[in-house]
Structures are given as C-alpha cells and as structure tokens.
Design an enzyme around this catalytic site. Sequence first.
Site, PDB file in Angstrom:
ATOM      1  N   HIS A 142       6.401   7.420   4.318  1.00 59.34           N
ATOM      2  CA  HIS A 142       6.222   6.026   4.740  1.00 59.34           C
ATOM      3  C   HIS A 142       4.748   5.677   4.621  1.00 59.34           C
ATOM      4  O   HIS A 142       3.894   6.520   4.900  1.00 59.34           O
ATOM      5  CB  HIS A 142       6.696   5.845   6.192  1.00 59.34           C
ATOM      6  CG  HIS A 142       6.887   4.412   6.556  1.00 59.34           C
ATOM      7  ND1 HIS A 142       5.854   3.614   6.986  1.00 59.34           N
ATOM      8  CD2 HIS A 142       7.991   3.629   6.514  1.00 59.34           C
ATOM      9  CE1 HIS A 142       6.329   2.401   7.211  1.00 59.34           C
ATOM     10  NE2 HIS A 142       7.613   2.383   6.928  1.00 59.34           N
ATOM     11  N   ASP A 181      15.726   5.093   6.434  1.00 60.60           N
ATOM     12  CA  ASP A 181      16.731   5.021   5.375  1.00 60.60           C
ATOM     13  C   ASP A 181      17.462   6.344   5.162  1.00 60.60           C
ATOM     14  O   ASP A 181      18.505   6.379   4.518  1.00 60.60           O
ATOM     15  CB  ASP A 181      16.073   4.603   4.052  1.00 60.60           C
ATOM     16  CG  ASP A 181      15.553   3.194   4.134  1.00 60.60           C
ATOM     17  OD1 ASP A 181      16.270   2.353   4.695  1.00 60.60           O
ATOM     18  OD2 ASP A 181      14.431   2.939   3.676  1.00 60.60           O
TER      19      ASP A 181
HETATM   20  N1  ACO Z   1       8.865  12.768  -2.099  1.00 63.58           N
HETATM   21  C1  ACO Z   1       7.888  13.543  -2.627  1.00 63.58           C
HETATM   22  N2  ACO Z   1       6.559  13.276  -2.576  1.00 63.58           N
HETATM   23  C2  ACO Z   1       6.216  12.123  -1.964  1.00 63.58           C
HETATM   24  C3  ACO Z   1       7.159  11.267  -1.383  1.00 63.58           C
HETATM   25  C4  ACO Z   1       8.523  11.605  -1.467  1.00 63.58           C
HETATM   26  N3  ACO Z   1       9.467  10.844  -0.935  1.00 63.58           N
HETATM   27  N4  ACO Z   1       6.517  10.204  -0.831  1.00 63.58           N
HETATM   28  C5  ACO Z   1       5.216  10.387  -1.055  1.00 63.58           C
HETATM   29  N5  ACO Z   1       5.019  11.552  -1.746  1.00 63.58           N
HETATM   30  C6  ACO Z   1       3.730  12.155  -2.129  1.00 63.58           C
HETATM   31  C7  ACO Z   1       3.179  11.499  -3.379  1.00 63.58           C
HETATM   32  O1  ACO Z   1       3.619  12.163  -4.529  1.00 63.58           O
HETATM   33  C8  ACO Z   1       1.700  11.643  -3.145  1.00 63.58           C
HETATM   34  O2  ACO Z   1       1.353  12.971  -3.428  1.00 63.58           O
HETATM   35  P1  ACO Z   1      -0.164  13.370  -3.952  1.00 63.58           P
HETATM   36  O3  ACO Z   1      -1.121  12.787  -2.938  1.00 63.58           O
HETATM   37  O4  ACO Z   1      -0.149  14.860  -3.970  1.00 63.58           O
HETATM   38  O5  ACO Z   1      -0.288  12.717  -5.297  1.00 63.58           O
HETATM   39  C9  ACO Z   1       1.557  11.435  -1.639  1.00 63.58           C
HETATM   40  O6  ACO Z   1       2.805  11.857  -1.082  1.00 63.58           O
HETATM   41  C10 ACO Z   1       1.276  10.001  -1.235  1.00 63.58           C
HETATM   42  O7  ACO Z   1       2.224   9.176  -1.870  1.00 63.58           O
HETATM   43  P2  ACO Z   1       1.998   7.630  -2.078  1.00 63.58           P
HETATM   44  O8  ACO Z   1       3.065   7.101  -2.984  1.00 63.58           O
HETATM   45  O9  ACO Z   1       0.584   7.354  -2.440  1.00 63.58           O
HETATM   46  O10 ACO Z   1       2.197   7.130  -0.598  1.00 63.58           O
HETATM   47  P3  ACO Z   1       2.573   5.688  -0.152  1.00 63.58           P
HETATM   48  O11 ACO Z   1       2.113   5.535   1.232  1.00 63.58           O
HETATM   49  O12 ACO Z   1       2.135   4.685  -1.137  1.00 63.58           O
HETATM   50  O13 ACO Z   1       4.167   5.773  -0.252  1.00 63.58           O
HETATM   51  C11 ACO Z   1       6.445   5.447   0.015  1.00 63.58           C
HETATM   52  C12 ACO Z   1       5.060   5.410   0.686  1.00 63.58           C
HETATM   53  C13 ACO Z   1       6.477   4.444  -1.145  1.00 63.58           C
HETATM   54  C14 ACO Z   1       7.477   5.022   1.049  1.00 63.58           C
HETATM   55  C15 ACO Z   1       6.722   6.889  -0.512  1.00 63.58           C
HETATM   56  O14 ACO Z   1       6.665   7.809   0.544  1.00 63.58           O
HETATM   57  C16 ACO Z   1       8.073   6.984  -1.225  1.00 63.58           C
HETATM   58  O15 ACO Z   1       8.148   6.691  -2.426  1.00 63.58           O
HETATM   59  N6  ACO Z   1       9.151   7.412  -0.499  1.00 63.58           N
HETATM   60  C17 ACO Z   1      10.468   7.473  -1.095  1.00 63.58           C
HETATM   61  C18 ACO Z   1      11.119   6.092  -1.054  1.00 63.58           C
HETATM   62  C19 ACO Z   1      11.501   5.665   0.341  1.00 63.58           C
HETATM   63  O16 ACO Z   1      12.108   6.415   1.096  1.00 63.58           O
HETATM   64  N7  ACO Z   1      11.160   4.410   0.668  1.00 63.58           N
HETATM   65  C20 ACO Z   1      11.493   3.808   1.962  1.00 63.58           C
HETATM   66  C21 ACO Z   1      10.252   3.532   2.754  1.00 63.58           C
HETATM   67  S1  ACO Z   1      10.654   2.881   4.314  1.00 63.58           S
HETATM   68  C22 ACO Z   1      11.070   1.314   4.036  1.00 63.58           C
HETATM   69  O17 ACO Z   1      10.565   0.581   3.228  1.00 63.58           O
HETATM   70  C23 ACO Z   1      12.163   0.813   4.867  1.00 63.58           C
END
Ligand code: ACO
Length: 430
Positions: free
Chosen positions: A304, A361
Amino acid sequence: MADTVKLVWDDKTYELPVIVGSEGEKAIDISRLRQDTGFITMDPGFANTGSCKSAITFMDGEKGILRYRGYPIEQLAEHSSFREVAYLLINGELPTRKQITRFSVLLNDHSLIHEDMRHFFGNFPRQSHPMGILSSMVNALKSFYPYLADTEEEIDIIVTRLISKVRTLAAMSYKISRGHTVIYPRPDLSYCENFLNMMFDSPVRPYEIDPDVVHALSVFLILHGDHEQNCSTSAVRLVGSGRVNLYAAISAGIAALWGPLHGGANQAVIEMLGRIDRKEMTINEAVERAKDKNDPFRLMGFGHRVYKTYDPRTKIIKQVCDRLLTKLNINDSLLDIAQTLEDIAVNDEYFISHNLYPNIDFYSGIVLRAIGIPTSMFTVMFAIGRLPGWIAQWKESMEDPEWKLNRPRQIFTGPQIRDYVPIEKRTVKV
Ligand code: ACO
C-alpha cells in the site's frame, strides 16, 4: 517547534511556513516557492505532496490507523451502518434520529432510474466491463437530472440521489448483462438489503435476505468509505477543481478506481488466487515471481502506498470473511490459498523489508464471492462504498476558500527550440 523551514540557495535564505494538522502531521507550505525562488518541487507519484487540507479522514500508515471524522474504523465497523457512515462522511457528524430518517427518506425517494436510461444498458457490448458502464452512466445522470443545486437542502438532494441511484445502476447493469428481469428498489428495505434484493431477487425465485449477509455487505462498504487523497479521490478533486458538475467528477473517480493497482485489485486478487487454485502456478511460484525484479508480476492484494504495516481494514474484513463463510457453510478453496499465501509472504524477508502486508483487497473478494457477487462486479462494489467519501471530498473542495484549479507543473526534458523541417528533407534517426 519552529513555524518556518529555511531553504538556502546561492547564499540566499528563504523562509517557508510550516503547517501542522490536528494530529501533528507537518507540511512545508511551498505555495509561493516558484514566485519567490523560481523553483518548483519534483515528487513523482505525489508520495510527499499534500494537495489540500481536509477534515474528513485521518490515516497513519506507520501505526495502521484509520478514522473517519475522528471515529476509529473499528468502532464504525462494529456499531454503525453504511447509511450512517455515508451521512457522517458527507456531513461531518453522526446523524440524530431525525436526520437519519430524513436521509433514508431521500435515499428511497431517489432510488429509481429514469426509464430512458435503461435503454443505454442494452447498447453496450455484452463483454463490457461494469466499471466502464458505471462511469458512463453516472456521467449521463447530468443529462437526465440537469438541475444542479445551490442551497444546502438542494445539495442534500443531489448527493442522496447519486448515492441511491449508483446502487440501482449497479444492480440493474448486472441484471441486464445476464438478460434477467430488472428488479426495482423497495421502500421497505434498507440500503444494503435493497441492493442485495435488486441483485438477486427474481420473479420465479424470491431472494431471502439474510441479516448476516447484509451485515457483511454493510461492513465491506463502510471499510471502503474513504481513504483520504488516494488515486480516485484525487481524480474527483482534480476534475472537480475545474468546477465541473458532481456527476462528471464522480465519473472520473470511477474511471480512476478501475485500475488493477487501485480498486481493480480486488478482482485481480481473485484472479490470482484462481490461477493458483487451477494449478497454473503454485503459491511458492507466485511468491518467487513477485520477488523477481525482472518479472512484472506482483502479489495482488499486497502493499500500500501509505500503510507500511498491516492495513487496519484487512483485520476487520478477514473477521467478516471467516464469520460469513462459517454462517453460510461455504468452504472456499481460495480462502485456504489466501491464508497460506499470507503466512508465507509475511514471514518472507523480501516482504518484511519492503513493508508489504495484505491490504483490504486481499480478503474482500472472498467476502463478495460468498455473497454471490460476480468477480467482474467487485470493483463496482468498491465504487459504491467509496462514493460517500468522493462526495464528501468534492463538497469540502467546493467549500474551501483557498481552493484553486488543480494544475501541477513539470520539468521539461524534450528538445529545445528547432526549425520546422519539410517532409522531403526529413531523415529517420537510427
Ligand atoms: N508484490 C511484490 N513487490 C511489491 C508489491 C507487491 N504487491 N508492491 C510493492 N512491491 C515492491 C516494488 O517492487 C518495489 O520494490 P523495490 O523498491 O525493490 O523496487 C517496492 O515494493 C515499492 O513499490 P512501489 O510500487 O514503488 O510502491 P507504491 O507505494 O507505489 O505501491 C501499490 C503501492 C501500487 C499498492 C503496490 O504495493 C502494488 O502494486 N500492490 C499490488 C496491487 C494492489 O494490491 N493494489 C491495491 C492497493 S489498495 C487500494 O487501492 C484499495
């Protein structure tokens, strides 16, 4: 605490005011930065940018706190109803008996859809995603209900009309997509009962309303009510800042919510768990792929932008999920997979070091499946829940004396000025 921050550049010192919120959150006011210094700030994804002051929702991502208008989400989920939470978000206070009665009467009075709108549904291709349909239909409400209000009482009517009609539109789109008879709202049913009845009742098989299912749906909607300046809410505020009508601003919010990184994640989680269930990949493969930097695969329902600990909503939805499945005597293999996946991920060094925990989710889709909602409608359910939050944020922005047209800046990285080249003289750069 000092009330300014000093910025030093080229032997010059600039003082930037500090703003402190009611929970001690701190911000540097840079609203005059470009005027005074020539600088803008750069913050891709707006992770450190406050776009507004807001009195609606407080969240602390480090401590796992979520409160609507000061009330902890845990208390609201336990004691309140979605209708009451919608009132709270929009109006700022829990309603008195008289206020909630009036709100309920308005919700009933405005629950029907203009009959001409029904024809629209038939013209979308069969495989259309319900989020695209919902976004279009909400935008179309402006054509059917063109009068927009000025007085407080009139705003109440528009707001309740929208909350009530979105629920009817969602159920209607489901019925029409299946070629089933449309079921109209009933004045004797509550908000959630009515939605379930419109979704599942049929002239040949009356739907029996189960209070536990109603409770699960109400909690699901409460948990999605608002989440401060997330992607779709920011879309509502940004689009609304051009002083567009409420329906168009909400339609933009629905479009933003559709994405799999935002509201579409609940559908994506079930699809991911389904792939594991169908043996297209194992749980361990999913975890390993999510950790692999060269693989775009992510564990859906994990991580998140703000929560760097357990999402407080996940604990509540998981309890609701367990209770509902037991009550309905459902043995869902996806729940077993989800629990195993969670156990492995939360003990894995990659997920621990990246602060990745299950978000709402991760379990909400299993609750929706148990209620009987088809996967393609999951994000629509999120939209119904988030609607009061979007409306509250839109209303707050309209009433904010400091509010301006939202218009971010950029750092230009394209070509500098050059002369036009006639087509016969152009060459392809390799
Ligand atoms: N699985 C694996 N790795 C992940 C995940 C994941 N679900 N989420 C983040 N990471 C990793 C990224 O690869 C990144 O790694 P690095 O720093 O080694 O390159 C690090 O964690 C940070 O990721 P970002 O994408 O920069 O983090 P951000 O805060 O932008 O992302 C997000 C948040 C978009 C929700 C992300 O965690 C994600 O894609 N999750 C999966 C989709 C999801 O469940 N979305 C629902 C969110 S809640 C909502 O909107 C109701």
